[in-house]
Design an enzyme around this catalytic site. Structure first.
Site, mmCIF file in Angstrom:
data_model
loop_
_atom_site.group_PDB
_atom_site.id
_atom_site.type_symbol
_atom_site.label_atom_id
_atom_site.label_comp_id
_atom_site.label_asym_id
_atom_site.label_seq_id
_atom_site.Cartn_x
_atom_site.Cartn_y
_atom_site.Cartn_z
ATOM 1 N N SER A 94 -20.050 -110.025 -126.439
ATOM 2 C CA SER A 94 -21.382 -110.547 -126.745
ATOM 3 C C SER A 94 -21.574 -110.824 -128.238
ATOM 4 O O SER A 94 -22.378 -111.679 -128.616
ATOM 5 C CB SER A 94 -22.461 -109.575 -126.251
ATOM 6 N N ASP A 270 -31.342 -103.541 -130.745
ATOM 7 C CA ASP A 270 -30.521 -102.705 -129.866
ATOM 8 C C ASP A 270 -29.429 -101.940 -130.601
ATOM 9 O O ASP A 270 -28.680 -101.185 -130.002
ATOM 10 C CB ASP A 270 -29.897 -103.549 -128.751
ATOM 11 N N HIS A 273 -26.266 -105.789 -131.846
ATOM 12 C CA HIS A 273 -26.204 -107.216 -132.150
ATOM 13 C C HIS A 273 -27.033 -107.547 -133.386
ATOM 14 O O HIS A 273 -28.044 -106.903 -133.650
ATOM 15 C CB HIS A 273 -26.693 -108.031 -130.954
#
Length: 657
Positions: A94, A270, A273
């Protein structure tokens, strides 16, 4: 003697430090610096791109400053020209996907993050024959190696640029065990051989791991520590060439992103990221700017209420523009969301309605106030439902569909025209308006003291503001999609000539409206003109605020903070800051007005902020993402509300008594 000594010394100094000598010193410095930089490039590597990737410092506001050079801010056309007929491949998890989306936005600024998570994503720019792929490989394993091997075969379509990097999933899935680190080294070493072969025909970049914010990581990510990431970075550097990398390895290590992350990771939501807010700060009407706008407007409105300035008509008319601007933002924001995301699901609707109405409904019960007492919340709620209904009804026209054919844009304009007709019918037929909103159970939501006159007045006053915001959003997004706008950091929004012309007219119209409002004598007469002319000052402000690149790229965090709780500030003022249903001021410290207003304001803001946090947390609990569970809760709430309405209707006195 002292004076003489000083004078002689001064003459002695001036004999050596003349303008001529200063120029000679400057020349010597230039020669020395030239020799230094030449030697640095010769012994440190002839490719200055190495500095772009690894050496530099983060200046803030999404700016990376390499040592020895300046980064060029690529415009969309420049990127397309540079990457024409190229294939670019991103491989990883990601974090690499974030890089992929950032890369795509350089080419297509209007594109929003999309694609299914944990799956491959493809992008094609047909005009320049550019192909970009995001290939989901969260671990350095045999699957990744096989993909790289397939590109090394003779005759295969090799990517011109490969960007890859992984580690977090290996740490997460295997609990950060030392055996996993050893296996990671073996796998990266094996992969490195094939990366070297690919680098013979193109560019290959291995992205070192960014740090994490360990304090906000979720429970299933707690094992991803910065200490672990450092170990994996050291292993990757060693496996891909180590200290001899500059001499023997063609694979380039990208550490600039990691150094920038050290400065911004504290802003992440979070912990893993990079914060999205650092990506779009130069976009027109970005989230930070709209929060700032809401913040200072709400503070002005609060001062307006507490000072009783509504009696002064020019001030009243300017504050009316601020209320219209809120509704303008409602139209702009919700239209942009539905147009780009296409999310018309029940979960989204319930989230918005809960956020708007939770506090008001609690106060209606506890303080025994009608819903219309907090007039702005019903107004915004009504317009959200109207926007949703307009865009959700068949045919649903989204940006993706409109991109396939320009005819779909006519469909959107037809919907907006239909909405305009709907507004006009209600605005110019008060009898029809009354017949709709006076029907039970709607009347319970829109009546105040047994009449809907207040709702009619509030609705009619700013009836065009929302559709103005929707139309502005459509025009802006279309211009952005067609790359007419220049939204890079420091760039004017249009060409210099057009920008200067628009700025000139914006300033003139802004001042003209203020002059007109200042000459207003009667509220009733000025209110009749307000729905038609308020948009002039709103648009003028937007253009003045956004056309200059430097103005668009900065915002006030102070006002933005208040903007995030503007709804709670508006509602709470009725019961914490003001008194007697806004007709007076809450007195906590008698006899000292200055101290009283400071103490009450402090308490007022703190309570509003806490209620905002509670509302957001409750929304996650009360509104489940599962559709079946959500339908059950919505049905139960609807039945309960209907029963309450029926009970209050039966117990209320008959009309006309």
């Amino acid at each position: 003697m002292a004076v003489l000594a000083y004078s002689l010394g001064k003459r002695e100094i001036n004999q050596h430090f003349t303008i001529k000598n200063a120029k000679l010193v400057s020349l010597v410095l230039v020669i020395l610096l030239f020799i230094f930089h030449t030697a640095s490039r010769y012994f440190g590597g002839g490719d200055s791109c190495e500095w772009l990737l690894s050496s530099g410092r983060y200046l803030g506001e999404n700016v990376w400053q390499p040592y020895g050079c300046m980064m060029h801010k690529y415009k969309s056309m420049e990127a397309k020209t540079c990457l024409s007929k190229k294939r670019v491949a991103f491989l990883g998890d990601s974090r690499i996907r974030q890089l992929f989306h950032s890369f795509i936005k350089v080419i297509d600024p209007g594109r929003r993050d999309g694609g299914v998570k944990h799956e491959d994503i493809s992008f094609e720019e047909k005009s320049s024959s550019l192909y970009v792929d995001m290939l989901w490989y969260p671990e350095a394993n045999n699957s990744m190696k096989e993909r790289l091997i397939s590109w090394t075969h003779e005759g295969s379509a090799k990517p011109d640029v490969v960007i890859l990097g992984v580690a977090t999933w290996s740490i997460k899935l295997h609990g950060g065990r030392s055996e996993t680190l050893q296996q990671y080294k073996v796998n990266v070493t094996a992969i490195g051989i094939h990366l070297e072969r690919l680098a013979e025909h193109g560019e290959v970049y291995w992205v070192l791991q960014d740090p994490v914010n360990e304090e906000v990581l979720s429970k299933d990510r707690k094992m991803i520590t910065n200490q672990q990431l450092e170990k994996y970075n050291e292993v990757a550097v060693d496996a891909l060439g180590g200290s001899k990398r500059l001499d023997s390895s063609r694979v380039k290590l990208m550490s600039a992103k990691r150094q920038a992350a050290l400065e911004t990771i504290g802003q992440t939501s979070d912990g893993l990221h990079m914060p999205e807010s650092t990506v779009d700060v130069s976009k027109l009407l970005n989230r930070e700017q709209t929060d700032e706008w809401k913040g200072w407007m709400q503070l002005v409105i609060l001062i307006y209420h507490v000072s009783g300035a509504s009696a002064f008509v020019p001030v009243y008319m300017h504050v009316r523009v601020l209320v219209a601007a809120y509704l303008f933002q409602t139209g702009y924001g919700h239209f942009s969301f539905f147009w780009l995301k296409g999310d018309f699901g029940l979960y989204r609707v319930c989230q918005v309605l809960f956020r708007l109405n939770f506090l008001v409904l609690i106060l209606c019960v506890v303080m025994d106030r009608p819903y219309q007492f907090y007039y702005f919340v019903p107004l915004v709620t009504f317009w959200f439902v109207v926007i949703y209904g307009t865009l959700a009804m068949w045919p649903q026209i989204l940006q993706k569909r409109a991109n396939t054919s320009g005819m779909w844009h006519l469909g959107v304009l037809a919907k907006l025209l239909g909405l305009l007709v709907f507004i006009s019918v209600f605005a110019y037929s008060q009898g029809f308006f009354d017949s709709i909103f006076s029907v039970w159970p709607l009347s319970k939501l829109f009546e105040l003291n047994g009449s809907i006159h207040e709702w009619w007045f509030r609705w009619k006053l700013d009836r065009f503001a929302v559709i103005h915001g929707m139309l502005f959003a459509l025009i802006y997004l279309l211009l952005q999609k067609r790359q007419v706008l220049f939204e890079g950091k420091g760039e004017t929004l249009f060409s210099a000539r057009i920008s200067n012309l628009l700025l000139f007219f914006s300033v003139i119209t802004f001042i003209t409206y203020s002059v007109w409002a200042s000459k207003c004598k009667k509220k009733s007469e000025c209110n009749e003109m307000h729905p038609y002319v308020s948009v002039v000052q709103i648009l003028a402000f937007i253009l003045i605020r956004n056309i200059p690149g430097y103005a668009r790229s900065v915002y006030s965090s102070f006002f933005a903070w208040f903007g995030k709780i503007s709804l709670e500030l508006f509602i709470c003022q009725y019961h914490i800051w003001l008194a007697a249903d806004t007709k007076g001021i809450l007195i906590l410290i008698p006899g000292n007005p200055s101290l009283n207003i400071m103490v009450s304001s402090f308490i007022f803001v703190c309570v509003a902020h806490e209620i905002s946090l509670i509302t957001n947390d409750l929304a996650q609990v009360v509104i489940p993402k599962d559709t079946v569970a959500l339908l059950k809760r919505v049905g139960a709430v609807g039945v309960l509300a209907l029963l309450v309405q029926m009970m209050t209707r039966d117990s209320s006195p008959a009309h006309g008594t």
